[in-house]
Design a protein around this motif. Structure first.
Motif, PDB file in Angstrom:
ATOM      1  N   ASP A 232      -0.095   9.093 -11.498  1.00  0.00           N
ATOM      2  CA  ASP A 232       0.832   8.374 -10.625  1.00  0.00           C
ATOM      3  C   ASP A 232       0.146   7.912  -9.336  1.00  0.00           C
ATOM      4  OD1 ASP A 232       3.030   8.585 -12.320  1.00  0.00           O
ATOM      5  OD2 ASP A 232       3.648  10.511 -11.481  1.00  0.00           O
ATOM      6  N   LEU A 233      -0.800   8.708  -8.879  1.00  0.00           N
ATOM      7  CA  LEU A 233      -1.482   8.390  -7.624  1.00  0.00           C
ATOM      8  C   LEU A 233      -2.535   7.302  -7.763  1.00  0.00           C
ATOM      9  CD1 LEU A 233      -2.170  11.781  -5.797  1.00  0.00           C
ATOM     10  CD2 LEU A 233      -1.098   9.765  -4.814  1.00  0.00           C
ATOM     11  N   ALA A 234      -2.967   7.016  -8.975  1.00  0.00           N
ATOM     12  CA  ALA A 234      -4.077   6.085  -9.166  1.00  0.00           C
ATOM     13  C   ALA A 234      -3.875   4.752  -8.438  1.00  0.00           C
ATOM     14  CB  ALA A 234      -4.325   5.863 -10.655  1.00  0.00           C
ATOM     15  N   PRO A 235      -2.716   4.095  -8.534  1.00  0.00           N
ATOM     16  CA  PRO A 235      -2.552   2.833  -7.801  1.00  0.00           C
ATOM     17  C   PRO A 235      -2.636   3.005  -6.286  1.00  0.00           C
ATOM     18  CG  PRO A 235      -0.863   3.073  -9.497  1.00  0.00           C
ATOM     19  CD  PRO A 235      -1.528   4.402  -9.354  1.00  0.00           C
ATOM     20  N   VAL A 236      -2.180   4.175  -5.792  1.00  0.00           N
ATOM     21  CA  VAL A 236      -2.214   4.410  -4.352  1.00  0.00           C
ATOM     22  C   VAL A 236      -3.659   4.599  -3.881  1.00  0.00           C
ATOM     23  CG1 VAL A 236      -1.336   5.848  -2.488  1.00  0.00           C
ATOM     24  CG2 VAL A 236       0.057   5.454  -4.511  1.00  0.00           C
ATOM     25  N   GLY A 242      -8.988  -0.366  -1.285  1.00  0.00           N
ATOM     26  CA  GLY A 242      -9.108  -1.811  -1.301  1.00  0.00           C
ATOM     27  C   GLY A 242      -9.448  -2.389  -2.663  1.00  0.00           C
ATOM     28  N   ILE A 243      -9.135  -1.621  -3.721  1.00  0.00           N
ATOM     29  CA  ILE A 243      -9.442  -2.060  -5.078  1.00  0.00           C
ATOM     30  C   ILE A 243      -8.223  -2.774  -5.657  1.00  0.00           C
ATOM     31  CG2 ILE A 243     -10.050  -1.328  -7.413  1.00  0.00           C
ATOM     32  CD1 ILE A 243     -11.359   1.140  -6.135  1.00  0.00           C
ATOM     33  N   ARG A 244      -8.441  -3.959  -6.200  1.00  0.00           N
ATOM     34  CA  ARG A 244      -7.374  -4.665  -6.892  1.00  0.00           C
ATOM     35  C   ARG A 244      -7.422  -4.320  -8.366  1.00  0.00           C
ATOM     36  NH1 ARG A 244      -7.488 -10.892  -5.750  1.00  0.00           N
ATOM     37  NH2 ARG A 244      -9.625 -10.574  -6.491  1.00  0.00           N
ATOM     38  N   VAL A 245      -6.272  -4.002  -8.924  1.00  0.00           N
ATOM     39  CA  VAL A 245      -6.173  -3.683 -10.344  1.00  0.00           C
ATOM     40  C   VAL A 245      -5.418  -4.823 -11.023  1.00  0.00           C
ATOM     41  CG1 VAL A 245      -5.357  -2.031 -12.052  1.00  0.00           C
ATOM     42  CG2 VAL A 245      -6.172  -1.223  -9.833  1.00  0.00           C
TER      43      VAL A 245
END
Length: 247
Positions: A232-236, A242-245
């Motif tokens: 769950d934390l990965a996008p945060v 500053g990484i765009r997924v």
């Protein structure tokens, strides 16, 4: 660093959070995190408090405060030792620099209680209903907070050692600049917690029923989370770096 909040688990309403599977209140051996030492409060026979208002720098030893309306009173600098406070009102009660030792607080309620720079040691707080309580700069050692709900808990720059939050709901708790060592969150709900500038050592978040972090995800070094929480934390984490997924 401000980041968008992360949510793990279902949102809970009411005073008690759901019990997470396998929660025992004790960190497992070999888990890589030291468990908190819980208070073991054994009160002696207590005398009923004789009434009257709290006094600044007062000394309260072996007393029971039951159904007392302490709202708006000034007990700054007082010492409570071997005391029980049960069903007491603490609205805007001034308790700055107070010392609470070997005591049990049950079903206390109030808004705007001022406990700034207080010292709590070997204290159990059971089923509280508090809002906007000020504990900034406080020192909490061997403290158990079980059940109930606390809105806008201010623990900025506080020091927490051997503290357990169990089965409670914390709405927008502020740990900004605080130092947390051997702190456990067991079966409790954290909504929009702020860990900005906090320092964490052996902090166990794995068994939080709901976990939302509004600020300070970059300060989680020293905490332990579950695999599901990591997902769950990965996008945060990506946003904080500053990484765009993109697909």
């Amino acid at each position: 660093m401000q980041v968008r909040r992360f949510v793990s688990g279902g949102v809970q309403d009411g005073g008690m959070a759901r019990r997470a599977a396998g929660g025992t209140g004790v960190s497992g051996a070999g888990a890589g995190v030291k468990g908190a030492r819980r208070p073991e409060v054994r009160l002696p026979p207590l005398e009923p408090h004789g009434g009257g208002e709290l006094e600044p720098d007062g000394d309260y030893d072996g007393l029971e405060f039951r159904d007392a309306d302490l709202a708006g009173q000034d007990g700054a600098g007082a010492r409570f030792m071997d005391c029980a406070l049960t069903s007491c009102a603490l609205d805007e009660t001034r308790l700055r620099h107070v010392r609470v030792l070997d005591s049990v607080l049950t079903d206390i309620r109030g808004v705007g209680t001022d406990l700034a720079e207080a010292a709590l040691r070997d204290v159990e707080i059971l089923d509280p209903r508090l809002g906007g309580v000020q504990l900034h700069g406080a020192v909490l050692e061997r403290v158990l907070i079980r059940g109930g709900k606390i809105d806008y808990l201010n623990l900025r720059t506080a020091r927490l050692r051997d503290v357990v939050f169990e089965g409670c709901v914390l709405v927008e708790p502020d740990f900004g600049g605080a130092r947390l060592e051997r702190v456990e969150f067991v079966d409790c709900v954290l909504r929009e917690a702020d860990f900005n500038a906090a320092t964490l050592t052996d902090v166990d978040l794995r068994r939080a029923a709901t976990l939302e972090i509004a600020r300070g995800v970059d300060r989680l070094a020293g905490a332990v989370i579950s695999t599901a929480q990591l997902v769950d934390l990965a996008p945060v984490f990506a946003g904080a770096l500053g990484i765009r997924v993109e697909e």
